[in-house]
Design a protein around this motif. Structure first.
Motif, PDB file in Angstrom:
ATOM      1  N   GLY A   4       0.728  -1.174   0.068  1.00 21.02           N
ATOM      2  CA  GLY A   4       0.089  -0.155   0.001  1.00 21.02           C
ATOM      3  C   GLY A   4       0.769   1.262   0.056  1.00 21.02           C
ATOM      4  O   GLY A   4       0.511   2.296  -0.606  1.00 21.02           O
ATOM      5  N   GLN A   5       1.944   1.197   0.628  1.00 18.93           N
ATOM      6  CA  GLN A   5       2.823   2.529   0.729  1.00 18.93           C
ATOM      7  C   GLN A   5       3.468   2.530  -0.589  1.00 18.93           C
ATOM      8  O   GLN A   5       3.820   3.725  -0.980  1.00 18.93           O
ATOM      9  CB  GLN A   5       3.891   2.140   1.673  1.00 18.93           C
ATOM     10  CG  GLN A   5       3.298   2.316   3.352  1.00 18.93           C
ATOM     11  CD  GLN A   5       4.381   2.019   4.316  1.00 18.93           C
ATOM     12  OE1 GLN A   5       5.383   1.345   4.174  1.00 18.93           O
ATOM     13  NE2 GLN A   5       4.134   2.218   5.498  1.00 18.93           N
ATOM     14  N   LYS A   7       2.310   1.575  -3.495  1.00 21.21           N
ATOM     15  CA  LYS A   7       1.158   2.128  -4.322  1.00 21.21           C
ATOM     16  C   LYS A   7       1.250   3.534  -4.362  1.00 21.21           C
ATOM     17  O   LYS A   7       1.167   4.340  -5.277  1.00 21.21           O
ATOM     18  CB  LYS A   7       0.160   1.519  -4.084  1.00 21.21           C
ATOM     19  CG  LYS A   7      -1.020   1.636  -4.910  1.00 21.21           C
ATOM     20  CD  LYS A   7      -2.448   0.891  -4.552  1.00 21.21           C
ATOM     21  CE  LYS A   7      -3.470   1.139  -5.515  1.00 21.21           C
ATOM     22  NZ  LYS A   7      -4.659   0.398  -5.445  1.00 21.21           N
ATOM     23  N   SER A   8       0.996   4.150  -3.125  1.00 21.77           N
ATOM     24  CA  SER A   8       0.932   5.655  -2.997  1.00 21.77           C
ATOM     25  C   SER A   8       2.408   6.230  -3.630  1.00 21.77           C
ATOM     26  O   SER A   8       2.034   7.424  -4.195  1.00 21.77           O
ATOM     27  CB  SER A   8       0.564   5.962  -1.463  1.00 21.77           C
ATOM     28  OG  SER A   8       1.776   5.747  -0.848  1.00 21.77           O
ATOM     29  N   VAL A   9       3.383   5.746  -3.277  1.00 18.40           N
ATOM     30  CA  VAL A   9       4.716   6.339  -4.001  1.00 18.40           C
ATOM     31  C   VAL A   9       4.578   6.211  -5.419  1.00 18.40           C
ATOM     32  O   VAL A   9       4.879   7.388  -6.156  1.00 18.40           O
ATOM     33  CB  VAL A   9       5.890   5.570  -3.178  1.00 18.40           C
ATOM     34  CG1 VAL A   9       7.035   6.079  -4.100  1.00 18.40           C
ATOM     35  CG2 VAL A   9       6.131   5.640  -1.936  1.00 18.40           C
ATOM     36  N   SER A  11       2.006   6.216  -7.051  1.00 21.65           N
ATOM     37  CA  SER A  11       0.932   7.252  -7.778  1.00 21.65           C
ATOM     38  C   SER A  11       1.637   8.563  -7.788  1.00 21.65           C
ATOM     39  O   SER A  11       1.516   9.227  -8.633  1.00 21.65           O
ATOM     40  CB  SER A  11      -0.153   7.288  -6.879  1.00 21.65           C
ATOM     41  OG  SER A  11      -0.930   5.855  -6.755  1.00 21.65           O
ATOM     42  N   LEU A  12       2.319   9.103  -6.642  1.00 19.97           N
ATOM     43  CA  LEU A  12       3.005  10.096  -6.604  1.00 19.97           C
ATOM     44  C   LEU A  12       3.989  10.756  -7.758  1.00 19.97           C
ATOM     45  O   LEU A  12       4.022  11.603  -8.319  1.00 19.97           O
ATOM     46  CB  LEU A  12       3.582  10.417  -5.361  1.00 19.97           C
ATOM     47  CG  LEU A  12       4.380  11.657  -4.957  1.00 19.97           C
ATOM     48  CD1 LEU A  12       3.451  12.885  -4.977  1.00 19.97           C
ATOM     49  CD2 LEU A  12       5.245  11.554  -3.694  1.00 19.97           C
ATOM     50  N   VAL A  89      -1.664   1.064 -11.391  1.00 19.84           N
ATOM     51  CA  VAL A  89      -1.925   1.413  -9.996  1.00 19.84           C
ATOM     52  C   VAL A  89      -3.266   1.118  -9.743  1.00 19.84           C
ATOM     53  O   VAL A  89      -3.623   0.925  -8.494  1.00 19.84           O
ATOM     54  CB  VAL A  89      -1.409   3.046  -9.787  1.00 19.84           C
ATOM     55  CG1 VAL A  89      -2.255   3.906  -8.581  1.00 19.84           C
ATOM     56  CG2 VAL A  89       0.075   3.001  -9.785  1.00 19.84           C
ATOM     57  N   ARG A  90      -4.110   1.572 -10.469  1.00 22.06           N
ATOM     58  CA  ARG A  90      -5.553   1.209 -10.394  1.00 22.06           C
ATOM     59  C   ARG A  90      -6.010  -0.283 -10.019  1.00 22.06           C
ATOM     60  O   ARG A  90      -6.608  -0.560  -9.014  1.00 22.06           O
ATOM     61  CB  ARG A  90      -6.528   1.589 -11.682  1.00 22.06           C
ATOM     62  CG  ARG A  90      -7.884   1.696 -11.451  1.00 22.06           C
ATOM     63  CD  ARG A  90      -8.766   2.135 -12.456  1.00 22.06           C
ATOM     64  NE  ARG A  90      -9.320   0.857 -13.041  1.00 22.06           N
ATOM     65  CZ  ARG A  90      -9.565   1.016 -14.486  1.00 22.06           C
ATOM     66  NH1 ARG A  90      -9.369   1.631 -15.405  1.00 22.06           N
ATOM     67  NH2 ARG A  90     -10.005  -0.243 -15.040  1.00 22.06           N
ATOM     68  N   TRP A  92      -3.531  -2.859  -9.736  1.00 18.84           N
ATOM     69  CA  TRP A  92      -2.212  -3.056  -8.652  1.00 18.84           C
ATOM     70  C   TRP A  92      -2.366  -4.746  -8.644  1.00 18.84           C
ATOM     71  O   TRP A  92      -2.081  -5.421  -7.505  1.00 18.84           O
ATOM     72  CB  TRP A  92      -2.271  -2.566  -7.502  1.00 18.84           C
ATOM     73  CG  TRP A  92      -1.219  -2.330  -6.627  1.00 18.84           C
ATOM     74  CD1 TRP A  92      -0.754  -3.041  -5.515  1.00 18.84           C
ATOM     75  CD2 TRP A  92       0.146  -1.677  -6.823  1.00 18.84           C
ATOM     76  NE1 TRP A  92       0.512  -2.773  -5.169  1.00 18.84           N
ATOM     77  CE2 TRP A  92       0.946  -1.954  -5.861  1.00 18.84           C
ATOM     78  CE3 TRP A  92       0.377  -0.681  -7.772  1.00 18.84           C
ATOM     79  CZ2 TRP A  92       2.332  -1.075  -5.899  1.00 18.84           C
ATOM     80  CZ3 TRP A  92       1.538   0.092  -7.817  1.00 18.84           C
ATOM     81  CH2 TRP A  92       2.478  -0.244  -6.897  1.00 18.84           C
ATOM     82  N   TYR A 148      10.616   5.010 -10.293  1.00 13.43           N
ATOM     83  CA  TYR A 148       9.172   4.618 -10.464  1.00 13.43           C
ATOM     84  C   TYR A 148       9.298   3.208 -10.989  1.00 13.43           C
ATOM     85  O   TYR A 148       8.570   2.357 -10.352  1.00 13.43           O
ATOM     86  CB  TYR A 148       8.352   5.410 -11.564  1.00 13.43           C
ATOM     87  CG  TYR A 148       7.194   4.497 -11.919  1.00 13.43           C
ATOM     88  CD1 TYR A 148       6.256   4.517 -11.210  1.00 13.43           C
ATOM     89  CD2 TYR A 148       7.242   4.273 -13.217  1.00 13.43           C
ATOM     90  CE1 TYR A 148       5.081   3.827 -11.704  1.00 13.43           C
ATOM     91  CE2 TYR A 148       6.047   3.422 -13.801  1.00 13.43           C
ATOM     92  CZ  TYR A 148       5.080   3.450 -13.089  1.00 13.43           C
ATOM     93  OH  TYR A 148       3.945   2.474 -13.393  1.00 13.43           O
TER      94      TYR A 148
END
Length: 159
Positions: A4-5, A7-9, A11-12, A89-90, A92, A148
């Motif tokens: 989850g972490q 995934k947010s990285v 996305s950023l 990301v959507r 995953w 990335y």
């Protein structure tokens, strides 16, 4: 938890890369338009000038034409990489990983190629502020795109 972490990285990084590729495309489009509008003028008898080059840019130096051309290609492929990355990301999952990884790797390699021409342009020293901005963005993009790729590969190994 780590997935989850990551995934947010990811996305950023995708949002950051998209914004930076959009700036590269904007500046590269400006440079290409200026080169077309203010490049060599072919005379009425269609005689080419003595030192004609199809990649002539009125601003910058001898590497500017190659730099802008490959920066535009890297920018377009980079935006396609971001679109594929958003799809990954959507969902995953492992099924969306190969397309995201392959487009990101191709975009990264083209960004490195454009960065190589940027370093040559920096070495030759004659360029304007917009070209300097595009050089800086491509240098930063070469790092963030690699980061990335590492993040999405790291996420696949934690599953």
């Amino acid at each position: 938890m780590a997935g989850g972490q990551l995934k947010s990285v990811a996305s950023l990084l995708l949002v950051l890369n998209f914004c930076m590729f959009a700036v590269v495309l904007g500046i590269g489009g400006w440079a290409m338009n200026r080169a077309i509008d203010h490049g060599f003028i072919i005379g009425p008898g269609f005689d080419l000038p003595a030192h004609f080059s199809p990649i002539y840019f009125p601003m910058g130096n001898a590497a500017t034409g190659f730099f802008v051309l490959f920066a535009l290609i890297a920018g377009v492929v980079g935006v396609a990489s971001v679109i594929s990355g958003l799809n990954h990301v959507r969902f995953w999952n492992i099924d969306s990983l190969p397309s995201a990884t392959s487009t990101a790797a191709i975009a990264w390699s083209l960004t490195l190629l454009a960065m190589g021409f940027a370093s040559k342009e920096i070495e030759l020293e004659i360029r304007n502020a917009k070209l300097r901005t595009m050089e800086a963005f491509l240098i930063i993009l070469s790092f963030t795109q690699l980061l990335y790729i590492a993040v999405i590969h790291g996420a696949s190994s934690t599953r």
